[in-house]
Design an enzyme around this catalytic site. Structure first.
Site, short mmCIF file in Angstrom:
data_model
loop_
_atom_site.label_atom_id
_atom_site.label_comp_id
_atom_site.label_asym_id
_atom_site.label_seq_id
_atom_site.Cartn_x
_atom_site.Cartn_y
_atom_site.Cartn_z
N GLU A 480 0.83 -1.21 0.00
CA GLU A 480 0.00 0.00 0.00
C GLU A 480 0.86 1.26 0.00
O GLU A 480 0.54 2.24 -0.69
CB GLU A 480 -0.96 0.00 1.20
CG GLU A 480 -1.94 -1.17 1.23
CD GLU A 480 -2.78 -1.30 -0.03
OE1 GLU A 480 -2.90 -0.32 -0.78
OE2 GLU A 480 -3.31 -2.39 -0.28
N ASP A 543 3.20 -4.58 -5.54
CA ASP A 543 3.66 -5.88 -5.03
C ASP A 543 5.18 -5.95 -5.01
O ASP A 543 5.79 -6.44 -4.05
CB ASP A 543 3.12 -7.01 -5.92
CG ASP A 543 1.69 -7.40 -5.58
OD1 ASP A 543 1.19 -6.99 -4.52
OD2 ASP A 543 1.07 -8.13 -6.38
#
Length: 631
Positions: A480, A543
């Site tokens: 995030e 990611d």
């Protein structure tokens, strides 16, 4: 563990046994991973709802009491079946009585607030270039199929046939004649096809920054004629109508005349009627509810609807998400865990700063601004401190039907959103409730939200090792944070404003790496389809950054266990999905499939090769010069 070698397929090695044995429930498109955690949260809260209802428990979050009232209305099958289609009939009659465009313009505000689809969609959101204040945004109407790419091919035609059959069955409950029923659905499909030629595809929506297209309101009003947008907004705002609008989908606005005009007006009315009726079915009789889910079930490959008690809970949970999330957080999320994870977030942010300082493609001025952005990220952990004012406006009247209750709530929500236009952005607002198993980054607020519900095994536990937690929630947290520097988030500064704070050279270097990430993923075959690398690039960058940062923390911990790190990383993405759902997500989702998020991403990191002695003869090997680490 399965018999597959970990060097050939990490995902199957960790999750293969589960995938082979797991049975997907008839009412769901997938099982495992996030879904299992969501099911457990749902089970706990449904038990609490029952306890609240019979007086065994008292909820201190008073707004939850209205959620329980709504829950009971959904379960009141006797009343719902007795009422049948009657509750929505006055709204259908209002739409049917629209004979001219003047009629529509005269009723537009009332219809809009009641959820009737307008020729355009609009609302109030934070201004991308002035994140402290709100702005008025406008875009084209929604299409029936999941994406514009479905139109004109066999897959799309099959789904439209399901939609048509569903709509005709539901229309049989109205007082329309047989000829009118057929005309209404044919016009709905024709109008939808016209819209599909003008609105953005999911691939275009993935480039978030391109949503920002300011237009003078007078110019917008001209494009939208004969729909009187100006008149409707004067009814809402009086003499304070917006001077500027942000066209999220400028093509649809500029070309609205191609789908909404005098010649297509009757099509529009029939389209609005059918959409209103289908959306209402979930709040009408049980037979109509089941009929109205046929299209969604076809998209996801689901055989049947969930049990009514689960449906009732989900309706109440979704409508009163924030107060219920606060109740869940206060009840099930411990302060010790909150403190521990907050410290982990801070450690990840500090490690990110180190990596920025050591970065080889950024100039010092860009590094300083990136570090400033990291330093100002707001951490929202667990659940909000208090319920927002919106929920104090929402009351459930025992005398109202389920449909009428939901209609009134919709009006309150729609008006609440529009009234934000001349108010500053509420930066304390949470993007996700405490009982949601998920996490997010908001570029306009520069904040990260971690609901209490995701902070459990396998993502996180005080009883798991640090390495397992880093491979679970640690990667999610860092993922995030990485969104602050993906191909979309990188355009926003530390205050959440759309602002080119990079040097030109630095951003060109970043774009080259973004292109490399697109190429690494583009065209990968999955479930008989091919992945679109451009559509999933933002999530893949996140990611990639999430893994890079947490692996560095592993090296610095002094107690690292890379094997458990990678195994738990694979475990958190464990899921078994229906093929229809997989193909649906490939068309509309900006995330890569779970298996690829595991198997493709880990190959970029040297620790993967060292930990499991991965050689060039193994399936999970890629050459050093093909490995990509952006952050």
């Amino acid at each position: 563990m399965s018999n597959i070698r970990i060097q050939d397929d990490l995902y199957e090695y960790v999750n293969g046994d589960f995938i082979e044995k797991a049975i997907i429930p008839d009412d769901k498109p997938l099982t495992g991973g996030f879904m299992d955690l969501s099911d457990e949260v749902e089970r706990k809260l449904m038990e609490d709802f029952e306890a609240f209802g019979n007086g065994e428990k008292v909820c201190e979050v008073k707004e939850v009491n209205d959620a329980i009232k709504l829950y009971r209305k959904v379960l009141d099958t006797e009343r719902r079946n007795n009422e049948g289609i009657k509750p929505v009939k006055p709204m259908l009659d209002e739409i049917r009585d629209i004979k001219t465009i003047d009629d529509l313009n005269r009723k537009a505000k009332e219809l809009m607030l009641n959820g009737v689809s307008m020729p355009v969609n609009f609302g109030v959101e934070a201004d991308m270039k002035d994140a402290a204040n709100n702005c008025f945004v406008i875009l084209g109407p929604s299409i029936i199929l999941p994406d514009t790419s479905y139109y004109g091919n066999e897959k799309g035609n099959q789904l439209l046939a399901v939609y048509k059959d569903m709509a005709l069955k539901i229309l049989s409950y109205t007082d329309l004649s047989e000829d009118e029923k057929n005309l209404y659905i044919e016009d709905t499909l024709k109008f939808d096809e016209l819209i599909s030629k003008e609105v953005k595809s999911q691939l275009e929506w993935a480039d978030y920054v391109k949503n920002y297209n300011p237009m003078d309101s007078k110019e917008v009003y001209e494009y939208l004629k004969p729909f009187d947008m100006e008149g409707m907004l004067k009814e809402v705002y009086g003499d304070k109508t917006p001077d500027t609008m942000i066209a999220y989908d400028p093509k649809a606005i500029k070309n609205m005349k191609n789908y909404f005009n005098e010649d297509t007006f009757e099509m529009y009315v029939h389209w609005a009627y059918v959409k209103t009726l289908i959306s209402a079915t979930e709040n009408l009789s049980i037979d109509l509810w089941h009929m109205g889910t046929a299209y969604r079930r076809a998209i996801m490959g689901i055989e049947k609807d969930s049990d009514l008690d689960k449906t009732a809970y989900r309706k109440a949970s979704g409508t009163f998400s924030e107060p219920l999330g606060i109740y869940y957080g206060r009840t099930y999320f411990g302060e010790e865990a909150k403190k521990d994870i907050t410290e982990m977030v801070k450690k990840i942010i500090e490690t990110y700063k180190k990596r920025v300082k050591e970065n080889t493609f950024l100039e010092e001025s860009t590094k300083e601004k990136a570090i400033k952005k990291l330093s100002t990220i707001v951490i929202k952990m667990g659940y909000p401190d208090e319920v927002s004012k919106l929920y104090k406006k929402i009351k459930v009247d025992d005398n109202d039907s389920l449909y009428e209750t939901c209609r009134k709530i919709g009006v309150i929500r729609n008006m609440d959103n529009l009234e934000k236009l001349h108010k500053p952005v509420e930066r304390k607002e949470w993007m996700m409730p405490g009982h949601m198993v998920n996490a997010c980054y908001d570029p306009s607020r520069n904040d990260i939200t971690f609901p209490a519900a995701i902070l459990q095994k396998p993502f996180y536990s005080l009883n798991q090792s640090e390495s397992e937690n880093l491979g679970g929630i640690g990667v999610v947290i860092a993922h995030e944070i990485s969104h602050a520097f993906d191909n979309n988030g990188s355009h926003f500064d530390e205050n959440g404003n759309l602002n080119d704070w990079w040097t030109k050279k630095d951003f060109e270097n970043f774009e080259r790496q973004t292109k490399d990430m697109i190429e690494e993923w583009d065209g990968i075959e999955y479930c008989g389809e091919k992945l679109n690398g451009e559509m999933v690039v933002s999530e893949n960058i996140a990611d990639n950054g999430g893994m890079a940062v947490t692996l560095q923390i592993m090296h610095e911990s002094g107690n690292e266990d890379f094997k458990n790190y990678f195994i738990n990383y694979a475990r958190i993405w464990c899921q078994k999905s229906r093929d229809e759902y997989k193909k649906f997500l490939l068309s509309v989702d900006c995330h890569s499939p779970a298996k690829l998020r595991v198997n493709i991403q880990v190959r970029n990191f040297e620790e993967w090769y060292e930990t499991f002695d991965v050689k060039d003869s193994d399936e999970m090997y890629i050459p050093l010069d093909k490995r990509i680490i952006v952050w």
